[in-house]
Design a protein around this motif. Structure first.
Motif, PDB file in Angstrom:
ATOM      1  N   TYR A  55       0.728  -1.149  -0.074  1.00 57.26           N
ATOM      2  CA  TYR A  55      -0.053  -0.111  -0.077  1.00 57.26           C
ATOM      3  C   TYR A  55       0.833   1.288  -0.114  1.00 57.26           C
ATOM      4  O   TYR A  55       0.525   2.340  -0.584  1.00 57.26           O
ATOM      5  CB  TYR A  55      -1.041   0.031   1.188  1.00 57.26           C
ATOM      6  N   GLN A  56       2.159   1.185   0.727  1.00 57.10           N
ATOM      7  CA  GLN A  56       2.921   2.453   0.385  1.00 57.10           C
ATOM      8  C   GLN A  56       3.446   2.669  -0.808  1.00 57.10           C
ATOM      9  O   GLN A  56       3.592   3.956  -1.151  1.00 57.10           O
ATOM     10  CB  GLN A  56       4.206   2.267   1.418  1.00 57.10           C
ATOM     11  N   ASP A  57       3.580   1.621  -1.722  1.00 57.89           N
ATOM     12  CA  ASP A  57       3.971   1.749  -3.084  1.00 57.89           C
ATOM     13  C   ASP A  57       2.771   2.692  -3.928  1.00 57.89           C
ATOM     14  O   ASP A  57       2.928   3.504  -4.554  1.00 57.89           O
ATOM     15  CB  ASP A  57       4.287   0.572  -3.623  1.00 57.89           C
ATOM     16  N   MET A  58       1.582   1.986  -3.777  1.00 56.50           N
ATOM     17  CA  MET A  58       0.383   2.461  -4.775  1.00 56.50           C
ATOM     18  C   MET A  58       0.029   3.983  -4.037  1.00 56.50           C
ATOM     19  O   MET A  58      -0.675   4.838  -4.790  1.00 56.50           O
ATOM     20  CB  MET A  58      -0.657   1.669  -4.736  1.00 56.50           C
ATOM     21  N   LEU A  59       0.429   4.350  -2.986  1.00 56.41           N
ATOM     22  CA  LEU A  59       0.179   5.780  -2.261  1.00 56.41           C
ATOM     23  C   LEU A  59       1.107   6.608  -2.529  1.00 56.41           C
ATOM     24  O   LEU A  59       1.084   7.733  -2.187  1.00 56.41           O
ATOM     25  CB  LEU A  59      -0.149   5.698  -0.915  1.00 56.41           C
ATOM     26  N   GLY A  60       2.470   6.358  -3.121  1.00 52.82           N
ATOM     27  CA  GLY A  60       3.571   7.188  -3.434  1.00 52.82           C
ATOM     28  C   GLY A  60       4.307   7.467  -2.282  1.00 52.82           C
ATOM     29  O   GLY A  60       4.736   8.816  -2.006  1.00 52.82           O
ATOM     30  N   MET A  61       4.277   6.860  -1.365  1.00 51.15           N
ATOM     31  CA  MET A  61       5.006   6.868  -0.017  1.00 51.15           C
ATOM     32  C   MET A  61       6.584   6.803  -0.131  1.00 51.15           C
ATOM     33  O   MET A  61       7.201   7.039   0.823  1.00 51.15           O
ATOM     34  CB  MET A  61       4.411   6.211   0.964  1.00 51.15           C
ATOM     35  N   PHE A  62       7.008   6.287  -0.975  1.00 57.11           N
ATOM     36  CA  PHE A  62       8.554   6.080  -1.365  1.00 57.11           C
ATOM     37  C   PHE A  62       8.916   6.957  -2.702  1.00 57.11           C
ATOM     38  O   PHE A  62       8.882   6.404  -3.591  1.00 57.11           O
ATOM     39  CB  PHE A  62       8.900   4.741  -1.610  1.00 57.11           C
ATOM     40  N   SER A  63       9.432   8.174  -2.316  1.00 51.81           N
ATOM     41  CA  SER A  63       9.785   9.321  -3.451  1.00 51.81           C
ATOM     42  C   SER A  63      10.988   8.404  -4.282  1.00 51.81           C
ATOM     43  O   SER A  63      11.016   8.744  -5.271  1.00 51.81           O
ATOM     44  CB  SER A  63      10.488  10.175  -2.895  1.00 51.81           C
ATOM     45  N   GLY A  64      11.769   7.847  -3.785  1.00 47.68           N
ATOM     46  CA  GLY A  64      13.061   7.134  -4.700  1.00 47.68           C
ATOM     47  C   GLY A  64      12.889   5.818  -5.130  1.00 47.68           C
ATOM     48  O   GLY A  64      13.849   5.278  -5.645  1.00 47.68           O
ATOM     49  N   PHE A  65      11.663   5.210  -5.010  1.00 53.25           N
ATOM     50  CA  PHE A  65      11.493   3.723  -5.302  1.00 53.25           C
ATOM     51  C   PHE A  65       9.832   3.568  -5.954  1.00 53.25           C
ATOM     52  O   PHE A  65       9.166   3.706  -5.330  1.00 53.25           O
ATOM     53  CB  PHE A  65      11.871   2.572  -4.280  1.00 53.25           C
ATOM     54  N   LYS A  66      10.270   3.083  -7.162  1.00 52.45           N
ATOM     55  CA  LYS A  66       8.893   2.864  -7.866  1.00 52.45           C
ATOM     56  C   LYS A  66       9.081   1.693  -8.831  1.00 52.45           C
ATOM     57  O   LYS A  66       9.636   1.942 -10.071  1.00 52.45           O
ATOM     58  CB  LYS A  66       8.319   4.115  -8.642  1.00 52.45           C
ATOM     59  N   PRO A  67       8.774   0.434  -8.335  1.00 55.56           N
ATOM     60  CA  PRO A  67       8.830  -0.818  -9.432  1.00 55.56           C
ATOM     61  C   PRO A  67       7.999  -0.437 -10.602  1.00 55.56           C
ATOM     62  O   PRO A  67       7.153   0.292 -10.550  1.00 55.56           O
ATOM     63  CB  PRO A  67       8.365  -1.996  -8.534  1.00 55.56           C
ATOM     64  N   LYS A  68       8.283  -1.060 -11.739  1.00 53.46           N
ATOM     65  CA  LYS A  68       7.606  -0.986 -12.939  1.00 53.46           C
ATOM     66  C   LYS A  68       5.944  -1.264 -12.761  1.00 53.46           C
ATOM     67  O   LYS A  68       5.292  -0.690 -13.572  1.00 53.46           O
ATOM     68  CB  LYS A  68       8.186  -1.967 -14.040  1.00 53.46           C
TER      69      LYS A  68
END
Length: 294
Positions: A216-229
């Motif tokens: 859920y942190q990924d889909m909410l954009g809570m990691f500014s430096g990490f975004k898997p494809k």
């Protein structure tokens, strides 16, 4: 309607997609419940998202139980799955059943998830024999990151693709009621989903799966430096949170917060008596009892 093993299976049969997200705390669980998410996974991803580790390997059964129990208190209809962390089931079938039982009994999960295909069929058989539903996890299995040499897409050559297909059939035959496919080419995941009678949940495996799961942190954009494809930002909550923290910091330092509407009042006569007491009374402190003596 309450989500169960039976209703999730019925969704696959009807061609309805299953939504799943990770979750690690009560407050977020309440929001996901209200949003109508079908299933929640207490993922060992909490090692990275909540505990700051570089991978999932240090996570313990006690860690999962702590977060799972918290999440369970916020749920009524959402189906709750708990991850079995690294070395909680690989050592023996007996350990697998014991630890799965703890996740159900102490964590209040409704199912457990473990990584691996044909290599863990005996564990799956034994856990399901104990009446504990099992979600299998094949493809990229993060607990095997050292063996894989990193987070890499799995099943891109003939040998590996066939192995993943056979793993999927093996875990279904062993009694798993659902299987997660992670970082598998879309065409292969679609084929596997058609071949299996149990639901498939994809993460980086395309739209042909019977459902999807994201951290859920990924889909909410809570990691500014990490975004898997395979991640889509459905909101930019991370930026909103940073802006809110900055605004709070600024208002505290400027004394704009707390303002009058945030404070509690006291009768001026009461304060006058308190100040009078201070001015007319000598205070001493008894260090043994931590009591203030007048």
């Amino acid at each position: 309607m309450k989500n169960t093993v039976t209703t999730l299976q019925a969704m696959k049969t009807k061609g309805e997609k299953i939504s799943m997200l990770t979750c690690y705390d009560y407050t977020t669980a309440c929001l996901m419940e209200e949003a109508g998410i079908n299933a929640i996974l207490i993922g060992d991803s909490l090692g990275m998202t909540m505990m700051g580790y570089s991978d999932t390997l240090p996570v313990t059964v006690d860690d999962i139980i702590h977060h799972c129990a918290s999440v369970s208190r916020g749920l009524k209809d959402t189906f709750l799955v708990a991850d079995m962390p690294f070395m909680s089931y690989q050592t023996s079938v007996e350990d697998a059943v014991r630890n799965a039982g703890r996740l159900i009994k102490e964590g209040h999960a409704q199912a457990v998830k473990l990584e691996g295909g044909a290599t863990v069929v005996e564990q799956i058989k034994a856990i399901t024999k104990a009446d504990i539903p099992v979600v299998a996890h094949i493809g990229l299995t993060p607990q095997s990151i050292n063996a894989f040499g990193g987070f890499k897409v799995q099943g891109k050559n003939v040998e590996r693709a066939i192995q993943i297909l056979e793993d999927a059939k093996a875990v279904e035959a062993a009694g798993a009621f659902m299987v997660t496919l992670e970082c598998v080419p879309e065409e292969l995941a679609t084929l596997i989903s058609k071949e299996l009678t149990i639901p498939t949940i994809g993460i980086g495996a395309g739209n042909g799966c019977d459902g999807q799961v994201l951290v859920y942190q990924d889909m909410l954009g809570m990691f500014s430096g990490f975004k898997p494809k395979f991640v889509k930002h459905f909101a930019n909550i991370g930026e909103d949170m940073k802006n809110a923290f900055k605004a709070y910091d600024a208002e505290v330092k400027s004394q704009a917060f707390p303002a009058a509407e945030h404070n509690f009042a006291i009768d001026s006569e009461v304060m006058a008596e308190v100040e009078k007491h201070i001015n007319t009374t000598e205070f001493t402190v008894n260090l043994d009892s931590d009591k203030v003596l007048a």
